[in-house]
Design a protein around this motif. Structure first.
Motif, PDB file in Angstrom:
ATOM      1  N   GLN A   1       0.838  -1.209   0.000  1.00 15.02           N
ATOM      2  CA  GLN A   1       0.000   0.000   0.000  1.00 15.02           C
ATOM      3  C   GLN A   1       0.871   1.256   0.000  1.00 15.02           C
ATOM      4  O   GLN A   1       1.953   1.261   0.593  1.00 15.02           O
ATOM      5  CB  GLN A   1      -0.867   0.036   1.251  1.00 15.02           C
ATOM      6  N   PHE A   2       0.338   2.281  -0.606  1.00 11.31           N
ATOM      7  CA  PHE A   2       1.031   3.571  -0.585  1.00 11.31           C
ATOM      8  C   PHE A   2       0.675   4.336   0.681  1.00 11.31           C
ATOM      9  O   PHE A   2      -0.487   4.352   1.089  1.00 11.31           O
ATOM     10  CB  PHE A   2       0.640   4.421  -1.798  1.00 11.31           C
TER      11      PHE A   2
ATOM     12  N   ILE B   1       2.767  13.929  -3.829  1.00 14.79           N
ATOM     13  CA  ILE B   1       2.249  14.427  -5.114  1.00 14.79           C
ATOM     14  C   ILE B   1       3.141  13.957  -6.274  1.00 14.79           C
ATOM     15  O   ILE B   1       2.646  13.441  -7.281  1.00 14.79           O
ATOM     16  CB  ILE B   1       2.168  15.976  -5.107  1.00 14.79           C
ATOM     17  N   ARG B   2       4.454  14.108  -6.104  1.00 10.58           N
ATOM     18  CA  ARG B   2       5.390  13.722  -7.178  1.00 10.58           C
ATOM     19  C   ARG B   2       5.350  12.211  -7.448  1.00 10.58           C
ATOM     20  O   ARG B   2       5.440  11.768  -8.582  1.00 10.58           O
ATOM     21  CB  ARG B   2       6.815  14.149  -6.825  1.00 10.58           C
ATOM     22  N   ARG B   3       5.236  11.446  -6.369  1.00  6.54           N
ATOM     23  CA  ARG B   3       5.202   9.998  -6.513  1.00  6.54           C
ATOM     24  C   ARG B   3       4.000   9.579  -7.355  1.00  6.54           C
ATOM     25  O   ARG B   3       4.098   8.739  -8.237  1.00  6.54           O
ATOM     26  CB  ARG B   3       5.112   9.360  -5.118  1.00  6.54           C
ATOM     27  N   LYS B   4       2.867  10.244  -7.098  1.00  2.69           N
ATOM     28  CA  LYS B   4       1.656   9.957  -7.885  1.00  2.69           C
ATOM     29  C   LYS B   4       1.846  10.405  -9.327  1.00  2.69           C
ATOM     30  O   LYS B   4       1.496   9.716 -10.267  1.00  2.69           O
ATOM     31  CB  LYS B   4       0.459  10.707  -7.283  1.00  2.69           C
ATOM     32  N   GLN B   5       2.419  11.619  -9.460  1.00  2.00           N
ATOM     33  CA  GLN B   5       2.593  12.220 -10.781  1.00  2.00           C
ATOM     34  C   GLN B   5       3.470  11.333 -11.669  1.00  2.00           C
ATOM     35  O   GLN B   5       3.167  11.111 -12.840  1.00  2.00           O
ATOM     36  CB  GLN B   5       3.225  13.601 -10.607  1.00  2.00           C
ATOM     37  N   PHE B   6       4.567  10.838 -11.104  1.00  2.00           N
ATOM     38  CA  PHE B   6       5.502  10.040 -11.902  1.00  2.00           C
ATOM     39  C   PHE B   6       5.212   8.541 -11.815  1.00  2.00           C
ATOM     40  O   PHE B   6       5.923   7.729 -12.399  1.00  2.00           O
ATOM     41  CB  PHE B   6       6.945  10.331 -11.478  1.00  2.00           C
ATOM     42  N   LYS B   7       4.175   8.181 -11.055  1.00  2.00           N
ATOM     43  CA  LYS B   7       3.772   6.768 -10.910  1.00  2.00           C
ATOM     44  C   LYS B   7       4.956   5.898 -10.530  1.00  2.00           C
ATOM     45  O   LYS B   7       5.297   4.926 -11.213  1.00  2.00           O
ATOM     46  CB  LYS B   7       3.128   6.276 -12.199  1.00  2.00           C
ATOM     47  N   LYS B   8       5.638   6.289  -9.451  1.00  2.00           N
ATOM     48  CA  LYS B   8       6.825   5.550  -9.027  1.00  2.00           C
ATOM     49  C   LYS B   8       6.672   5.082  -7.582  1.00  2.00           C
ATOM     50  O   LYS B   8       6.006   5.726  -6.775  1.00  2.00           O
ATOM     51  CB  LYS B   8       8.047   6.447  -9.125  1.00  2.00           C
ATOM     52  N   ALA B   9       7.282   3.954  -7.290  1.00  2.00           N
ATOM     53  CA  ALA B   9       7.265   3.425  -5.934  1.00  2.00           C
ATOM     54  C   ALA B   9       8.233   4.212  -5.066  1.00  2.00           C
ATOM     55  O   ALA B   9       8.054   4.333  -3.860  1.00  2.00           O
ATOM     56  CB  ALA B   9       7.642   1.953  -5.945  1.00  2.00           C
TER      57      ALA B   9
END
Ligand SMILES: [Zn+2]
Length: 355
Positions: free
Chosen positions: A43-44, A77-85
């Motif tokens: 989970q994130f 926000i950035r993690r969601k934006q770049f779709k990265k773990a």
């Protein structure tokens, strides 16, 4: 909303570098924490979840708690934006080729602005205030470093209210005896009542032959009047692109039966203020003859039997036009102001056709 970028004086670079490395530490810690949680639970973490882990961190470093929150939110926000773990590690070591440019985000409660410096936590950073920061309300922002090692503060602000340079309104002003002025848009600049108060006190002082008191009261009346006229004239200049005024003058009035001192409600001073304020602000200013402006109906342009007859007919405040096709009800002063405005437009039109 807009963003202002202001240069911070170089003497603060060291402190800001130090703060930036603490930000990097927080970033890397949260980044790692989120990644581990994802591996274990699939989970994130949200910014809210992370807050439990970073609670109290601000006491152990020089960062404001609002900065730690801002760092976490940015990361999510950035993690969601770049779709990265996992996001990139932030590197503080200046000698490293992968060194990150300094970045210290914050929310509005973390900073205060006063006379040429910005306060963050216990630190005060001097800056070049090229925008006049006190005019703005800061919403959020960050300290950022550029590639040359200079520091700036970027502030997201609400645009100041008075920023309206493209006024297109035109106004006609009828200078008056009862009120200082009546405007074509219905605004009336009253002769404020507080003069009366002072005038009574003045009478008492004069009868008591208290010269000092008389002088003080005269000064007070003068200042109040001036202040009132300054406010009125500034408001008119700010809200309009063209101001047309009647040519009523105190000198002309002296020729009538009434004395100047009784008649001058301050309209001459208002006229003077409007003249120079309009010039400074690039507002067009026209003075037109006010002959017949009281008698002519501003709706149909005719002088009818019911029109007030010049200044002699001061009692009439409101009148109905007799022209059967018109029959409009006119406020004496606003009607005059509308006629003055129309004359101003006419004169400007003629002026343009000459070229
Ligand atoms: Zn009419």
């Amino acid at each position: 909303m807009k963003t202002l970028k202001l240069r911070i004086k170089d003497k603060h670079c060291k402190v800001l570098d130090q703060l930036a490395s603490e930000v990097n530490f927080v970033w890397n810690y949260v980044n790692d924490l989120c990644f581990k949680h994802l591996q274990r639970k699939g989970q994130f973490f949200s910014a809210y979840d992370v807050a439990k882990y970073t609670k109290g961190t601000s006491k152990e470093c020089n960062l404001h708690s609002q900065t730690i929150q801002a760092v976490t939110e940015e990361l999510v926000i950035r993690r969601k934006q770049f779709k990265k773990a996992k996001l990139k590690w932030r590197v503080s070591n200046k000698k490293s080729a992968r060194c990150s440019l300094g970045w210290i985000p914050f929310k509005k409660v973390a900073v205060k602005y006063a006379n040429g410096y910005i306060q963050y936590g216990k630190h005060q950073f001097k800056l070049w205030d090229s925008y006049g920061l006190s005019k703005y309300t800061v919403k959020t922002g960050s300290f950022v470093e550029d590639s040359r090692g200079r520091w700036y503060v970027c502030l997201v602000v609400d645009s100041p209210k008075q920023e309206k340079p493209t006024e297109t309104k035109a106004i006609g002003i009828d200078l008056g005896l009862k009120d200082i002025a009546a405007c074509s848009d219905g605004t009336v600049i009253f002769n404020p009542k507080f003069y009366r108060q002072y005038e009574q006190k003045l009478g008492i002082a004069q009868r008591a032959k208290n010269k000092k008191r008389v002088r003080a009261l005269h000064a007070k009346i003068k200042n109040c009047r001036k202040d009132h006229l300054h406010k009125a004239s500034s408001m008119l200049v700010k809200n309009n692109a063209l101001i047309v005024i009647g040519d009523l003058s105190a000198q002309k009035l002296v020729k009538t039966k009434m004395a100047k001192s009784v008649l001058d409600t301050g309209f001459s001073a208002l006229k003077t203020m409007l003249t120079y304020k309009c010039e400074n602000a690039g507002v067009l200013f026209e003075e037109v003859s006010e002959n017949f402006t009281t008698q002519v109906c501003s709706s149909c342009g005719e002088i009818t039997a019911s029109s007030p007859k010049g200044r002699a007919d001061l009692r009439i405040r409101e009148w109905r036009c007799c022209n059967e096709k018109c029959l409009s009800l006119n406020d004496r002063d606003i009607n005059a102001a509308l006629n003055i405005l129309a004359l101003g437009h006419k004169r400007l039109a003629v002026g343009i056709s000459l070229f």
